[in-house]
Design an enzyme around this catalytic site. Structure first.
Site, PDB file in Angstrom:
ATOM      1  N   THR A  38      32.321  20.493   6.516  1.00 60.02           N
ATOM      2  CA  THR A  38      32.422  19.496   5.440  1.00 60.02           C
ATOM      3  C   THR A  38      33.823  18.928   5.476  1.00 60.02           C
ATOM      4  O   THR A  38      34.794  19.646   5.715  1.00 60.02           O
ATOM      5  CB  THR A  38      32.189  20.115   4.057  1.00 60.02           C
ATOM      6  OG1 THR A  38      33.203  21.072   3.823  1.00 60.02           O
ATOM      7  CG2 THR A  38      30.836  20.751   3.954  1.00 60.02           C
ATOM      8  N   GLU A  71      26.231  21.435   2.376  1.00 53.53           N
ATOM      9  CA  GLU A  71      25.891  22.819   2.016  1.00 53.53           C
ATOM     10  C   GLU A  71      24.440  22.984   1.587  1.00 53.53           C
ATOM     11  O   GLU A  71      23.969  24.104   1.425  1.00 53.53           O
ATOM     12  CB  GLU A  71      26.787  23.304   0.862  1.00 53.53           C
ATOM     13  CG  GLU A  71      28.209  23.625   1.262  1.00 53.53           C
ATOM     14  CD  GLU A  71      29.155  22.445   1.160  1.00 53.53           C
ATOM     15  OE1 GLU A  71      28.677  21.284   1.234  1.00 53.53           O
ATOM     16  OE2 GLU A  71      30.363  22.670   1.000  1.00 53.53           O
ATOM     17  N   LYS A  89      39.678  12.495 -17.686  1.00 56.14           N
ATOM     18  CA  LYS A  89      39.670  13.176 -18.987  1.00 56.14           C
ATOM     19  C   LYS A  89      40.494  12.362 -19.965  1.00 56.14           C
ATOM     20  O   LYS A  89      41.704  12.261 -19.845  1.00 56.14           O
ATOM     21  CB  LYS A  89      40.236  14.586 -18.847  1.00 56.14           C
ATOM     22  CG  LYS A  89      39.398  15.437 -17.911  1.00 56.14           C
ATOM     23  CD  LYS A  89      39.759  16.902 -17.980  1.00 56.14           C
ATOM     24  CE  LYS A  89      38.946  17.695 -16.971  1.00 56.14           C
ATOM     25  NZ  LYS A  89      39.431  17.610 -15.588  1.00 56.14           N
ATOM     26  N   TRP A 103      35.123  13.373 -21.261  1.00 52.94           N
ATOM     27  CA  TRP A 103      35.061  12.975 -19.855  1.00 52.94           C
ATOM     28  C   TRP A 103      34.447  11.585 -19.703  1.00 52.94           C
ATOM     29  O   TRP A 103      33.443  11.269 -20.337  1.00 52.94           O
ATOM     30  CB  TRP A 103      34.228  13.979 -19.062  1.00 52.94           C
ATOM     31  CG  TRP A 103      34.921  15.281 -18.870  1.00 52.94           C
ATOM     32  CD1 TRP A 103      36.179  15.622 -19.310  1.00 52.94           C
ATOM     33  CD2 TRP A 103      34.412  16.427 -18.193  1.00 52.94           C
ATOM     34  NE1 TRP A 103      36.465  16.902 -18.949  1.00 52.94           N
ATOM     35  CE2 TRP A 103      35.402  17.437 -18.262  1.00 52.94           C
ATOM     36  CE3 TRP A 103      33.219  16.713 -17.535  1.00 52.94           C
ATOM     37  CZ2 TRP A 103      35.235  18.695 -17.691  1.00 52.94           C
ATOM     38  CZ3 TRP A 103      33.052  17.957 -16.967  1.00 52.94           C
ATOM     39  CH2 TRP A 103      34.049  18.942 -17.036  1.00 52.94           C
TER      40      TRP A 103
HETATM   41  P1  AMP Z   1      28.772  15.711   2.024  1.00 52.07           P
HETATM   42  O1  AMP Z   1      28.723  17.187   2.060  1.00 52.07           O
HETATM   43  O2  AMP Z   1      29.878  15.127   2.823  1.00 52.07           O
HETATM   44  O3  AMP Z   1      27.446  15.131   2.369  1.00 52.07           O
HETATM   45  O4  AMP Z   1      29.101  15.258   0.536  1.00 52.07           O
HETATM   46  C1  AMP Z   1      28.322  15.686  -0.522  1.00 52.07           C
HETATM   47  C2  AMP Z   1      28.792  15.038  -1.775  1.00 52.07           C
HETATM   48  O5  AMP Z   1      28.486  13.636  -1.772  1.00 52.07           O
HETATM   49  C3  AMP Z   1      28.105  15.546  -3.019  1.00 52.07           C
HETATM   50  O6  AMP Z   1      28.647  16.775  -3.453  1.00 52.07           O
HETATM   51  C4  AMP Z   1      28.336  14.397  -3.996  1.00 52.07           C
HETATM   52  O7  AMP Z   1      29.635  14.438  -4.540  1.00 52.07           O
HETATM   53  C5  AMP Z   1      28.232  13.191  -3.081  1.00 52.07           C
HETATM   54  N1  AMP Z   1      26.879  12.614  -3.161  1.00 52.07           N
HETATM   55  C6  AMP Z   1      25.852  12.799  -2.331  1.00 52.07           C
HETATM   56  N2  AMP Z   1      24.789  12.070  -2.708  1.00 52.07           N
HETATM   57  C7  AMP Z   1      25.132  11.427  -3.847  1.00 52.07           C
HETATM   58  C8  AMP Z   1      24.479  10.521  -4.732  1.00 52.07           C
HETATM   59  N3  AMP Z   1      23.241  10.098  -4.528  1.00 52.07           N
HETATM   60  N4  AMP Z   1      25.175  10.088  -5.803  1.00 52.07           N
HETATM   61  C9  AMP Z   1      26.441  10.484  -6.031  1.00 52.07           C
HETATM   62  N5  AMP Z   1      27.120  11.304  -5.216  1.00 52.07           N
HETATM   63  C10 AMP Z   1      26.480  11.780  -4.142  1.00 52.07           C
END
Ligand code: AMP
Length: 542
Positions: free
Chosen positions: A185, A330, A438, A443
């Site tokens: 990640t 994850e 905040k 929030w």
């Molecule tokens: P990654 O592991 O790089 O795919 O990133 C995952 C993160 O992307 C998640 O924990 C969210 O913060 C963000 N994310 C994924 N899908 C969405 C969505 N549909 N809307 C908002 N945030 C998202």
């Protein structure tokens, strides 16, 4: 008492075996890096993946060894996945959008022994590999005629490697919990973290992705996965496609609007999946050229929040149904999906929008909980913010080479996202925990403001961050990148938001920027943005 059913380890080699046996002639079409569109079938992919396995074995690759890919979505890339995974080695997908230093760090941490790459990334590897002592050989996914001269030692072309091997190779035969894939990640804090998928987790995710409650792929669909295989497994499509016998169309290196449109129309694509920014590019191309889709029916959008303007645009201008999904590396990656239940789908379109913009409900196999800072459950009232927690067989239990526990005492993984859940069960991401603003102890959701701001026809990108404020701790500032040639003043931006968000959420200032930085996975890089804005002061407290 135990049941009396067969023990059939859930290993992913069985997915491509199934595709070869029952959907062997179904096509996988790729826009190759060399230029032309190339066609193959699941039967041919299966055969070539076996040859690849034999090559790996000849090079001494053992079960558990890491073999990396640094490649675009293509049939060749799929062959490497199955060839690596079939013999129990671990397929490590590298993200070419990372900085060379990050890529080097990840390769060394994973101890990758072989790297399969596209021609595109040879300059990047030339810079990175001198610092990666574990890498013994690099195979370029091309033929001998296209293999260039480089400084990389022991460089081979893929076609010659395959030609030298037999297609007879035994796959599987190991425990379904065996490691299968590795993806780091792009954490914005600390070092990248390796998510180590098992055969079982990928297999169960495939079942989940195939259901109508998620993607619902069938042999009569044609899927274009724009989401890259190097980020969160292309949302599982390189498994779910062959598992369902669905034709796949791989975009290779070109994800611009013109290239995608040509593939969608030329190959009869019915379903596609990508992050919002990709669709914005395609939209701009279609609007500029007055184009329509003739086969595309559905798109899955996730990775970052899907703005209302995109959902409406697809439906109203092009007749395409958008499903909004949330997930993360994850979670393999699908975590929730926004299919509308009949009570909501029966409402007038405008009223449905409240739910269409949310990220939806978890499919079977993902348990979801919303907890406060003390680990207590948060009300599902659609308003109270809580930490989004998940558990299940497709969710990470730990990171590669780390002993640290990442689960709470109930076995839930803290996603780092802040969300609400409404009485209909629809989850909505309001922020990453570290991006939440905040203000006066309450929030403010930066994502919600961004999504409305980016719906203005003159705006290309919008980001909201918190700026220090003497009385309220933090107040939101809207940062805007306009579309080329457009102008818009501060009052016009605020007018666009007024009435659509709570008064106390209204940004205290609007800043126009030449550029809003995006990270390696296409999301707005708020850490870098905050860094760029560190000397900024709100007008009142300046
Ligand atoms: P990654 O592991 O790089 O795919 O990133 C995952 C993160 O992307 C998640 O924990 C969210 O913060 C963000 N994310 C994924 N899908 C969405 C969505 N549909 N809307 C908002 N945030 C998202």
């Amino acid at each position: 008492m135990l049941g009396l059913m067969q023990d059939w380890p859930l290993t992913v080699d069985k997915i491509i075996d199934h595709a070869r046996n029952w959907h062997g002639d179904r096509e996988v079409v790729t826009r190759s890096v060399e230029g032309p569109i190339v066609r193959t079938t699941y039967a041919a992919i299966h055969e070539r993946a076996k040859r690849l396995s034999n090559a790996l074995k000849a090079w001494g690759i053992e079960p558990g060894d890491r073999v990396a890919t640094l490649a675009w979505n293509s049939a060749n890339h799929m062959e490497t996945w199955y060839g690596i995974m079939g013999i129990g080695a671990v397929c490590h997908t590298l993200n070419p959008r990372l900085f060379p230093e990050q890529l080097g760090w990840i390769i060394n941490h994973a101890e990758d022994r072989v790297v399969f790459t596209d021609l595109t990334f040879l300059p990047l590897l030339e810079a990175v590999l001198p610092h990666c002592p574990t890498v013994e050989r690099v195979v370029v996914l091309t033929d001998a005629a296209h293999l260039p001269q480089t400084k990389i030692p022991s460089l081979q072309d893929y076609e010659s490697v395959l030609a030298g091997q037999s297609a007879d190779c035994a796959w599987g035969g190991f425990d379904e919990n065996t490691a299968c894939g590795l993806c780091y990640t792009s954490g914005t804090t600390g070092n990248p973290k390796g998510v180590l998928y098992s055969h079982r987790s990928n297999f169960l995710h495939t079942f989940m992705a195939m259901t109508a409650t998620v993607m619902g792929a069938t042999p009569s669909e044609v899927i274009l996965p724009v989401v890259p295989m190097f980020h969160a497994n292309a949302w599982g499509i390189a498994f779910a496609g062959p598992a369902s016998g669905t034709k796949l169309v791989m975009p290779g290196a070109r994800m611009d609007g013109a290239a995608l449109y040509e593939l969608i129309e030329g190959e009869g694509v019915t379903f596609s999946a990508a992050v919002p920014t990709v669709w914005q590019g395609l939209f701009a191309h279609m609007k500029a050229n007055d184009l329509r889709f003739s086969t595309l029916k559905r798109v899955l959008i996730g990775g970052s929040a899907c703005p209302e303007s995109l959902i409406r645009g697809f439906q109203q201008d092009f007749g395409v149904e958008v499903t909004h999904a949330w997930g993360m590396t994850e979670t393999s990656p699908i975590g929730t999906i926004g299919h509308l239940p009949p009570e909501i789908a029966g409402l007038p379109y405008d009223e449905q929008m409240k739910w269409r913009t949310k990220q939806g409900v978890p499919p079977l196999g993902v348990e979801l909980a919303l907890k406060d800072e003390a680990g207590q459950p948060v009300a599902h009232d659609g308003e109270t913010f809580g930490r989004l927690m998940v558990r299940g067989p497709i969710v990470a239990a730990g990171y590669f080479k780390s002993d640290a526990s990442i689960l709470d005492d109930q076995g839930f993984f803290d996603t780092g996202d802040i969300a609400t859940v409404d009485p209909q069960g629809f989850m909505q991401i309001t922020d990453r925990a570290k991006d939440v603003i905040k203000s006066g102890g309450e929030w403010i959701s930066s994502i919600e403001i961004e999504n409305i701001a980016v719906g203005h026809p003159k705006v290309e990108l919008a980001a909201v961050i918190g700026a220090p404020h003497a009385k309220w701790d933090e107040r939101p500032v809207l940062i805007i990148k306009l579309k080329p040639g457009e102008t818009l003043n501060k009052a016009e931006h605020l007018d666009h938001l007024r009435g659509r968000i709570a008064k106390w959420w209204m940004p205290d200032d609007v800043v126009q920027a030449e550029d809003i930085p995006l990270g390696a996975t296409g999301k707005i890089d708020k850490k870098l943005l905050r860094e760029r804005m560190k000397d900024y002061r709100l007008p009142e407290s300046a």
